[in-house]
Structure formats: structure tokens, C-alpha cells
Design a protein around this motif. Structure first.
Motif, PDB file in Angstrom:
ATOM      1  N   UNK A 157      85.025  71.417  38.647  1.00 14.48           N
ATOM      2  CA  UNK A 157      84.557  72.768  38.477  1.00 14.48           C
ATOM      3  C   UNK A 157      84.671  73.258  37.219  1.00 14.48           C
ATOM      4  N   UNK A 208      84.751  71.837  34.371  1.00 14.53           N
ATOM      5  CA  UNK A 208      83.881  71.187  33.379  1.00 14.53           C
ATOM      6  C   UNK A 208      82.572  71.676  33.692  1.00 14.53           C
ATOM      7  N   UNK A 209      82.036  71.876  34.816  1.00 15.43           N
ATOM      8  CA  UNK A 209      80.760  72.154  34.920  1.00 15.43           C
ATOM      9  C   UNK A 209      80.574  73.665  34.416  1.00 15.43           C
ATOM     10  N   UNK A 210      81.641  74.491  34.852  1.00 17.35           N
ATOM     11  CA  UNK A 210      81.423  75.961  34.084  1.00 17.35           C
ATOM     12  C   UNK A 210      81.270  75.791  32.698  1.00 17.35           C
ATOM     13  N   UNK A 212      80.321  73.396  30.770  1.00 18.74           N
ATOM     14  CA  UNK A 212      79.346  72.645  30.063  1.00 18.74           C
ATOM     15  C   UNK A 212      77.920  73.541  30.042  1.00 18.74           C
TER      16      UNK A 212
END
Lengths: 292, 793
Positions: free
Chosen positions: A190, A192-194, A196
Motif C-alpha cells: 500500500x 509503496x504504491x502510494x 510510487x
């Protein structure tokens, strides 16, 4: 890591070609003399550069080597000199034992060369080597090398934070621990996606994908690099040619046999020089420094 | 005076809410404009209007001119090179692993030549004084150093306008000062126009040319700082909270002098005022110790230095204790020891009660889909905490969609619900605006009155002075002083609040703005914050959770063209493989299997790498792919304590589903390659790459074909089968070919037979992990896509 190592400072192309040739030569033929030369050079250069890390991987390598050395005579029944018979009637031969040992030595060699490779060929050198051919994958690789330590720290702090609210991955029943591991992983994804999206914004803001990217590097190809590259390639060719003429062949089965003569000595010497190139470069540099 | 930036009659509307209204403002060339407003006032949105590549989606009216040119007609190239933006989070803006590469990133993207890049990069490195970092890895730098690197990297393209969006909010005070110094140098020495958004002005107010106040998407005021002070005082605005303390004191007392901005000016101003020295003594506190630390020694590693050295400290029941100290003094480590996460190797730590610990990065606590679920996860009785922290309005929101301050409160709520006696807080105010701090002071005081013991570590002297009963100073791993708050600050010379610095000659006891104002006979703007039990309706948790996962989300990302694109490469690689086997068999002698198999493996990976190279991927696509790559690789390291059960395959399978087959392959293969840089590369690397890549590829193919619905159980079962078949087959084959010279049928049989139990365990482990993580992660992917638009971009 020993960053003052002179071989380390060569252009990545040279060091990459060097490692590829040494690895191929080590894996290609199964001549115990060649293997021993390779082993001595790999271990000594490994100790010079990798040091502590080499000792760790050596432990692993030796276990694997012993395993293969034992395994080979169990399945390989070729050879003249029979020592004993297995219960199912298959023979245990001296040749197959020697063969198994060589296999073990080769494994250690390969692992040692790889530890040197790991120290010398750093991630930015990989990016330099492949950046032009596969720009996207090289970009992905560079970014991954950036994210790896960052996410490792974040992962550890997630584990700590979850432990602090009673969801430990170290204690409790296996089922709970696995569940908590999954939620740690979930948080990591979660976050990391934010983030990225942020990273991508920063890339766009700096003009990523506007025009064709160029690749900047701090490596230059000097005269010294040319000389080293030529020497390496010449030695490689020489060893390959002597192999083609059968000078350095080594036969195990049905009985041990090899050529010995002036040419084979020459071939072994050239092979030894090739393997020892990093050590030679390091020592000449040390001498030049002293005599300065 | 030339106008660098001009907003005229500009409005901006998000799909769901108004954000910017009727903005009319100009920024002159070479000016340093400060943009001030509390969080959510539209500062970031305004700044991002100047970078249309990263502008949020929404409806725009009015126009924005940059050097007289409409921003929409500016080419992407010019925009990237001429307008630079530094964002809040220092770490996530860094793209590459080496400092020199990061500096060069912008120039590379804009297609500069090697020689030109070299020249500019070295110039910038010298200007910023970062030559000694040049060859360092970016992960060796601290957050503050990274932000300086971001700034330096942006300056390489020689921009005309520099935008900074709360660049110091995550930094410690010293680093923040250093960054601000650099920004001012850039502005003064190079004449670059700077717009800086901030919510803490104490170090900034006197250095800017003009200040622009923003509130709820409007420009309230724009002008010089002293005019601004007058404007705010006349309007009795609560916005004063973030301003320098000298200005706050000035505003609280009736006087006709000019407003002081710095501490020095504040002291001069105070000399002109009538001061009645008041005595403020600390209140008595209960001295029954609840935590006793005696001669604690701690270090993180056998060979590391001691982080805590002979540290002794008592914490009393029901008090709020603040521990202050510089970076690396061991503040967080100390909390770790109290909470039991860090075990001291010498000394005694007696904690007579239960402890809960709120760490700095609060996002790490959020695992659920709504705020309500987050709270219910801990306890069923959440009414008190929800109303105390005012979370009633956001219960239905996703924890990642709420503001930073709300996240901090949510995390605090989670920790409070554990219902433990001692509360440890690590930098609870870092990055938040003054309003939030004031609110937090009230919350913590309420908790302390209800009998909780609270230990805070912080850099923030102003906050500590307001909230705590006692303060302690940590230096070099030991407590060097601890006393009641007032005497603590009175006795410090350097480590004290600005209010105390201003007033210390005349009113030595006063340490907060309010106390100084009182001593000067002014009126304190008392904000009564009584906590009312706000009514809220608990959301039905089921209403949020969806039944079937969206399978179509991946279509945008990796469409069928990619698979078609693979075919020619696939054929080429097959031909290459056959040739290799054939020629290799002929030419090579005894050592054939080893080298041939290695070559075949490498060749069989060509089509997927080539396919990825040809794939249309924007920055988001590539960042997301590399993030998943790293997570896949990391999952081998992070969970070392349960052997054989590694979640790597599960992560790769989920990535294959979400990102498509080629990216799935890349995540698996590169995940292995990258993590082996930390484990050590070996002859096994290509085998593992092929095995993991194959799993990602197959899961991508299967679940993107549309034949099978992405349900939790189908994903888990198919995933486990893939792991058993592909990983098992490839890795067992590698054992046969790598470690044995003469290959016989019985050898192959026995290796495979020996491998079966391990492969089974691996498959079962993957099944369990997929069961647990596939749904939440895939949902996260689709949430990100709806939040930020398509990932492909």
C-alpha cells in the motif's frame, strides 16, 4: 569493500569481459590443473576484495562441493580402477571419485568468481553496460536498486510498528505469525504504491519521457582500459586455440590421461596469467605507488 | 518589473470539491514569495498548477502565465527544464541509486550530451557543496541530505522558477535551516524566482520578499511580512499560530510599535514595553515512578557504537515527559527500550505497567480499508476515542485518503484503543501545522488528566514547552538534564523556545507565547476545546468491501498487444535455443550441459525482456513495476524466520495479474536479480530468474485472458499449482545440470523425487499467502488507479 582496488577502477566493459571469460573458461573444461589455477586465483583475489563476504559464501560453497563430490560416484560408474562394489552391483571407481572432486572444486571456483564479480561489478556498472541496449530495463534496474534498501528499512519499521500494537511476526502461533506477515506485506505494498505515484511525478517533473533519454556515466574508456582489454582478449583466444588443438584436454574415463609438453605448459601459463590479471594489476599499482 | 508568474481570475475544481477560487496574483522575477496557509488550504494545488504534467485532475478556469506565456502552451520540454518543483517527501522523489546519477537524471531525460551533463553536474555539486557525496549511494544519505540532493538535481537544468512544496516538513530543524539557506542563496545569488509553500515560518518569515496567505483556496493577503502582521492582527486571525513567536507576542499585546519578526527584533521591541515580572512556578507532580531506567546501555549490533550509554531516567505516574535532543542522540532508541522492542545489554529497565508505542511513520499501522475497520480491529468500544480525537467525519474514508494530521490522529486512536497505561510518542508533531499541534496539546493533556503517563520524544521545543510537565535533554546516549518544564527551559541557553529567548532578560519564567503575553498585560486568545461526544453513525463494513475483484483493471496496463508483440521474439529465442543445443553438443566436449543450459536459459528470457522494452510504459508504469520487483525481492529477506515459506512467489503472481504477463515476468526475474545483488549472484541466478519470471508470466497470461475470474480461491489454487510445476521443475533441473556432470535417468528421477516435498511446502506456503494477500493487494491497485488515474499515463 576495498574501493582503492586498481582493478575496480577499470572501465566496466573491461572488468565485465574479464569475468565473463574467466567464468566461461572455468565452466567449460574440466581439467584439474586449470581448475586448480582458477581456484587459487579466485580465492586469493576474493580474499583481497570480498574478504568477509567471501568467507561466508565459501562455507556454503564447500558444503555444496562436498555434496556433489559424494553424489557423483553414486551415479557415475565409469572408470577402470574399481575400488568397491555397491550393494546393487554397480562399481565405485577411482576415476569417478576424482571426477566428483573436480566438480566440487569447479563449484567453489564459480562461487568465488561470483563473489569477486559482486564486489567489482556494482549496480551502476550494470546500468552503464546495459543502459544503451535496454534503456527501460536499465532504468527499472537502477530504480529497483534505489528502492531495495529504502523498502528494506520500511519493511523493518512496519514489522516494529505492528509489533508495538501487538501483531508480532516473531512470537505467537505459526498461524498468527503468517497472518501478521501477510499484513506487513500488505502495508508495504500500500505504502509503496502510494509513494510510487510521487516518484513518478518527480520523474515527469524532471522531463522523463519528453525526448529520447541519454545515458550519463562517470566511466571513461582510457588508454589503460584498451591495453587491458586487448591483453584479456588475446589470452582468451590463446587458451581457446590451445583447447581446439587438444593441448589442454584431460580425459577421465575410462582412465585418467592428459597431454604434457611444452605447449601445454605454455597454455597453462597463459591461463594462469589471465586468471591473475586483477591481482597483477593491483600489485603493479602498489609497486608504482611505493616507487613514486 | 517583469512578471515571472501571473494568475488571473484563476479557479480550480476537483471532481468532488472546490479547491482554488478566484486567484489573482503575480510573482515578480527574482522574488522569493512565501505561500502560507494551514494544510488543506490549497498551497500544493496552487503550486502544481504551474507544472501541468503533474497537475491534479480537475476543472480549470482563468489563466496562468509564466513569463507572459500561457502555461498550457508551454512545451513539456520547456516546462521540465524551466520550472522546477521540490515536493514534500524527500525520499520518494529520489529515482536512482547513485548521487551522481540522480543529479544527472533531469539532464538525461532532456537528452543532454555526456560532456554537457558532466559540466553541469560538477558545477551544481560545487555550488551545493556536495562533492563528497558524489559517488555515494542515495540510501546512505539522511532525509535532509536527500532533500538537498533533490534541490541540486533540479538546479542542473538551470530553471527560471523554483517551486517548493513544504520541503522541510519531514526534516529536523538543523537540516531544515540548511535547506532554507540554500534556497535563499539560489534566490539571491542566482536571481531565480522562488515560490515556497510552508506552514512553519519561524525560520523563514524575515527572509522572504513577500508573503501570500492562503485560506480555503483563496488568497487572503499578499504583501510584505510586516504588513501581513498588521492585517492578521486587525482581522483577529487564528493564522498567527504558525508565525514567528515574536510576531505572535506582538499581536497579543496592544502597542503602536512596528512588528518584530526575528528574536533580536523581539528583544528590542520588548525593551520598549512595560513588563510586569510575573513568577510562574511549575505545578507539583506525583513523584511515584512508573518507569525506572537505570544505567542502560544499548547498541544495535555487536560491533556498533553504543547508542545509549549509562542512561538513567525515572518517569512518574500520570505525567507528560518530553525528551529532547539532536539527531542520533538516541531518542527513538530510548522509546524502543522502554517499549521492550530494543533490549538493553546492560542496566535495568523496570516498567510497572502496560506500554503502547506510536512510532514516527504512522502509515505503517494501517491495514484495513476504512478508518472504522482500523479502529474496530483493535476494540469494539470506540466511541470515546472517536469523539476525543474528532474522527467522526472520516470513519468511512480509506486510511490513505485522509490528511496527514488525520492519519496521525487515527494512529493515535488505534494505540489508545489498546487501553494501556503508558503512551510513548515519537515526534508526534513532525510535519504538521500549528493548528494540529494546538489540538494535540489538548488531547494529550486530557489523556494525562485521565491518568495516562505519556513520554514524548521530539525536536519541537515550542510543543514540548506547552504540553509537558517535565522535560529531559538527551545527548550522546545519556540524559544530561531533567527537570520541570519551566526550570528546564529557564536554565537552557540554546535549547529553548523563541518566546523564552525574547523574554529571558525581563521575564525569565515565561517560556510560551501565552505566558509572555500575560506578563505584558495582553489578552490571551483562549480557545476552549471541550470535547463533545460527536454523534456518528457507524458505517456498515460490508458496504465497502466488494465481492469480485475488478479484473478489467489490468487491461489498461498490459493489453493483448503485448502478448502479440512477444511472438516474434519468442520464435527467435526458440531458434536460438535449438541452435545452441545443437552446436553446443557438437563443439563442446565433456563440459557441455553446464554451459549449454546456461545459454539456453539466458536465451529463453530474451522475448520477455524485449517485450518489456517495447511496451508502452510511462513513469508511473515503470515505478510501479520496479516497486513490485523490489517487494518481491524483499520478501525473500524480510521474513527469514520461517524457512521455505517465502511470500515471493505470491507477490510475483499478484503482480502478474495486476500488471500483465510481460511485467509479471519482469517482476519475477528482476526481483531475483536485484535481491541477489544483496544475497550474492551465482550460477543459480539465471535459473531462479527464469523460474520466478515464468510464474509471473503464466499468472499474467491466465488471469488476463478473461477465461478465469480473479477470485481469491482461484488465484490461490492456480498460484500454488504454478509454483509447484514451474518453480519445482526449473529449480530441480538446475540441481541436475549444475551439480552433476554425467546425467543419467536415475539421477534425474531421484533429484525430482527429493525435490517434491520442498516444492509441496513452497506451494502450500504460496497458497496461504495468496489467500491472505491477493485480494487486499489487488484492491489496492484498483484504488490507486481510481485515485490517481491510470497508472500507465
Amino acid at each position: 569493500m576495498n574501493k582503492v582496488d586498481a582493478f575496480y577502477k577499470l572501465n566496466p566493459i573491461v572488468s565485465f569481459v574479464y569475468f565473463v571469460s574467466v567464468l566461461i573458461l572455468t565452466m567449460l573444461w574440466f581439467n584439474p590443473i586449470l581448475l586448480l589455477i582458477s581456484l587459487v586465483c579466485a580465492v586469493s583475489y576474493g580474499l583481497l576484495t570480498a574478504g568477509k563476504r567471501l568467507r561466508q559464501s565459501l562455507k556454503y560453497a564447500v558444503i555444496l562441493a562436498v555434496f556433489t563430490a559424494v553424489l557423483n560416484p553414486l551415479f557415475n560408474h565409469n572408470g577402470q580402477t574399481v575400488i568397491a562394489y555397491f550393494s546393487n552391483g554397480n562399481p565405485l571407481t577411482l576415476e569417478s571419485i576424482l571426477f566428483g572432486m573436480c566438480e566440487g572444486v569447479m563449484l567453489i571456483c564459480v562461487i568465488c568468481w561470483f563473489s569477486c564479480f559482486n564486489v567489482i561489478i556494482t549496480s551502476d556498472k550494470i546500468a552503464y553496460l546495459f543502459g544503451r541496449a535496454v534503456p527501460k530495463i536499465s532504468m527499472l534496474f537502477t530504480m529497483s536498486m534505489r528502492f531495495f534498501p529504502k523498502l528494506l528499512n520500511e519493511g523493518k519499521s512496519i514489522i516494529n510498528a505492528q509489533t508495538a500494537i501487538g501483531k508480532s511476526v516473531y512470537q505467537g502461533s505459526i498461524a498468527d505469525r503468517v497472518k501478521n506477515m501477510a499484513s506487513v506485506l500488505n502495508v508495504l505494498v500500500n505504502r509503496t504504491l502510494e509513494e510510487s505515484v510521487d516518484t513518478a511525478d518527480s520523474m515527469y517533473a524532471r522531463g522523463y519521457a519528453t525526448v529520447k533519454r541519454t545515458a550519463f556515466s562517470v566511466f571513461e574508456f582510457t588508454y589503460r582500459d584498451t591495453v587491458c582489454l586487448v591483453v584479456i582478449l588475446m589470452l582468451l583466444t590463446a587458451v581457446l586455440v590451445s583447447k581446439a588443438f587438444g593441448i589442454i584436454d584431460f580425459v577421465y574415463f575410462p582412465c585418467v590421461y592428459t597431454n604434457i609438453g611444452i605447449f601445454s605448459y605454455l597454455a597453462y601459463t597463459m591461463y594462469a596469467i589471465l586468471c591473475a590479471i586483477p591481482i597483477i594489476i593491483d600489485f603493479t599499482e602498489a609497486i608504482i605507488w611505493k616507487r613514486r | 518589473m517583469e512578471k515571472a508568474i501571473e494568475f488571473s481570475n484563476f479557479s480550480f475544481e476537483y471532481p468532488d470539491k472546490f479547491s482554488l477560487r478566484d486567484i489573482d496574483m503575480t510573482v515578480a522575477r527574482g522574488e522569493l514569495l512565501l505561500l502560507y496557509g494551514k494544510s488543506g488550504s490549497g498551497k500544493s494545488t496552487l503550486l502544481r498548477q504551474l507544472k501541468h504534467t503533474i497537475r491534479p485532475n480537475g476543472k480549470v478556469s482563468g489563466e496562468v502565465l509564466v513569463f507572459g506565456e500561457d502555461i498550457n502552451t508551454l512545451s513539456r520540454y520547456d516546462e521540465a527544464s524551466k520550472i522546477a518543483i521540490v515536493m514534500q517527501n524527500a525520499k520518494s522523489q529520489i529515482v536512482t541509486d547513485k548521487v551522481y546519477h540522480e543529479l544527472a537524471f533531469g539532464l538525461e531525460s532532456l537528452g543532454y550530451s555526456q560532456g554537457e551533463i558532466r559540466r553541469r553536474v560538477s558545477e551544481v555539486a560545487q555550488f551545493f557543496g556536495i562533492e563528497e557525496w558524489f559517488y555515494k549511494n542515495t540510501n546512505e544519505l539522511s532525509g535532509g541530505e536527500l532533500q538537498i540532493l533533490n534541490l541540486a538535481s533540479l538546479m542542473c537544468t538551470n530553471p527560471d522558477i523554483l517551486l517548493l512544496d513544504e520541503p522541510t516538513s519531514q526534516l529536523d530543524p538543523l537540516m531544515a535551516d540548511r535547506l532554507i539557506d540554500l534556497v535563499c542563496r539560489i534566490n539571491k545569488e542566482l536571481g531565480i524566482t522562488v515560490v515556497l509553500a510552508e506552514h512553519r515560518l519561524s525560520r523563514l518569515a524575515h527572509r522572504c520578499d513577500r508573503i501570500c496567505l492562503m485560506d480555503e483556496g483563496r488568497v487572503e493577503f499578499i504583501g510584505k511580512i510586516k504588513e501581513c502582521a498588521k492585517y492578521l492582527r486587525d482581522n483577529m486571525s487564528s493564522m498567527f499560530l504558525g508565525f514567528p513567536q515574536a510576531m505572535q507576542i506582538w499581536a497579543g499585546v496592544e502597542n503602536e510599535y512596528e512588528c518584530p519578526v526575528t528574536v533580536g527584533e523581539g528583544r528590542a521591541w520588548l525593551d520598549k514595553m512595560n513588563v510586569s515580572d510575573i513568577k510562574i512556578s511549575d505545578t507539583d507532580i506525583n513523584t511515584e515512578p512508573q518507569i525506572q531506567l537505570k544505567n542502560i546501555y544499548f547498541k544495535y549490533d555487536k560491533n556498533a557504537r553504543d547508542v545509549l550509554k549509562n542512561l538513567s531516567l525515572d518517569v512518574y505516574r500520570g505525567e507528560i515527559l518530553s525528551v529532547m535532543g539532536g539527531n542520533g542522540a538516541g531518542k527513538s532508541t530510548l522509546l524502543g527500550v522502554i517499549s521492550g522492542i530494543n533490549k538493553q545489554y546492560r542496566g535495568k529497565c523496570v516498567v510497572e505497567s502496560t506500554v503502547s508505542y506510536l512510532m514516527q511513520d504512522v502509515k505503517n499501522l494501517f491495514t484495513k480499508k476504512t478508518v472504522y475497520d482500523e479502529l474496530r480491529e483493535i476494540s469494539c468500544d470506540i466511541d470515546y476515542v472517536v469523539s476525543l480525537l474528532g474522527l467522526g467525519d472520516i470513519l468511512r474514508a480509506h486510511p490513505y485518503d485522509i490528511s496527514g494530521g488525520q492519519m496521525q490522529k487515527l494512529a493515535l486512536a488505534k494505540v489508545l484503543l489498546l487501553n494501556r497505561d503508558i503512551l510513548l510518542l515519537d515526534e508526534p508533531t513532525k510535519g504538521f501545522d500549528a493548528e494540529f499541534k494546538r489540538e494535540l496539546v489538548h488531547i494529550l493533556k486530557t489523556l494525562s488528566n485521565n491518568g495516562k503517563t505519556i513520554v514524548i520524544v521530539s525536536h519541537d521545543t515550542e510543543f514540548c514547552a506547552e504540553v509537558s510537565q517535565r522535560c529531559a535533554m538527551l545527548f550522546d546516549g545519556a540524559i544530561v538534564s531533567v527537570s520541570k518544564t519551566h526550570s528546564f527551559f529557564r536554565n537552557n541557553t540554546f535549547y529553548t523556545t523563541d518566546a523564552n529567548r525574547i523574554a529571558r532578560d525581563k521575564i525569565p519564567d515565561a517560556i510560551t507565547v501565552d505566558e509572555v503575553i500575560k506578563a505584558l498585560g495582553g489578552k490571551v486568545n483562549q480557545k476552549d476545546t471541550e470535547f463533545k461526544i460527536a454523534n456518528y453513525t457507524p458505517p456498515k463494513s460490508k458496504s465497502v468491501a466488494g465481492g469480485i475483484l475488478k479484473t478489467d483493471m489490468s487491461v489498461e496496463f498490459d493489453n493483448k498487444k503485448d502478448v502479440k508483440r512477444l511472438i516474434p521474439y519468442f520464435i527467435i529465442s526458440m531458434i536460438l535455443c535449438v541452435i545452441t543445443v545443437f552446436v553446443g553438443n557438437r563443439v563442446l566436449g565433456d563440459r557441455k550441459y553446464y554451459i549449454i543450459s546456461m545459454l539456453v536459459i539466458l536465451e529463453s528470457m530474451i522475448p520477455y525482456f524485449a517485450g518489456f522494452e517495447k511496451k508502452r510504459l510511462g513513469a508511473r508504469g515503470i515505478t510501479v513495476t520496479s516497486s513490485m520487483t523490489v517487494i518481491a525481492g524483499l520478501s525473500r529477506v524480510l521474513f527469514y524466520f520461517i524457512p521455505q515459506v517465502k511470500p515471493m512467489a505470491a507477490v510475483v503472481i499478484v503482480s502478474g495479474i495486476a500488471l500483465g504477463p510481460t511485467s509479471g515476468f519482469i517482476v519475477g526475474a528482476m526481483g531475483v536479480f536485484v535481491s541477489n545483488f544483496f544475497f550474492g549472484q551465482g550460477p543459480w541466478t539465471p535459473w531462479q530468474m527464469l523460474a520466478m519470471g515464468g510464474i509471473g508470466l503464466c499468472s499474467g497470461l491466465i488471469f488476463n485472458s478473461g477465461l478465469i475470474k480473479c477470485r481469491k480461491h482461484t488465484i490461490s489454487i492456480i498460484g500454488a499449482v504454478l509454483v509447484f510445476l514451474i518453480y519445482g521443475a526449473v529449480m530441480n533441473l538446475s540441481t541436475v545440470l549444475m551439480y552433476n556432470e554425467v546425467i543419467t535417468k536415475e539421477l534425474i528421477m531421484s533429484v525430482y523425487a527429493l525435490g517434491i516435498p520442498f516444492d509441496l511446502i513452497h506451494a502450500v506456503g504460496t497458497f496461504i499467502f495468496l489467500w491472505l494477500i491477493s485480494k487486499p493487494i489487488l484492491e489496492e491497485f484498483s484504488r490507486i488507479q481510481t485515485k490517481y488515474g491510470r497508472l500507465k499515463l
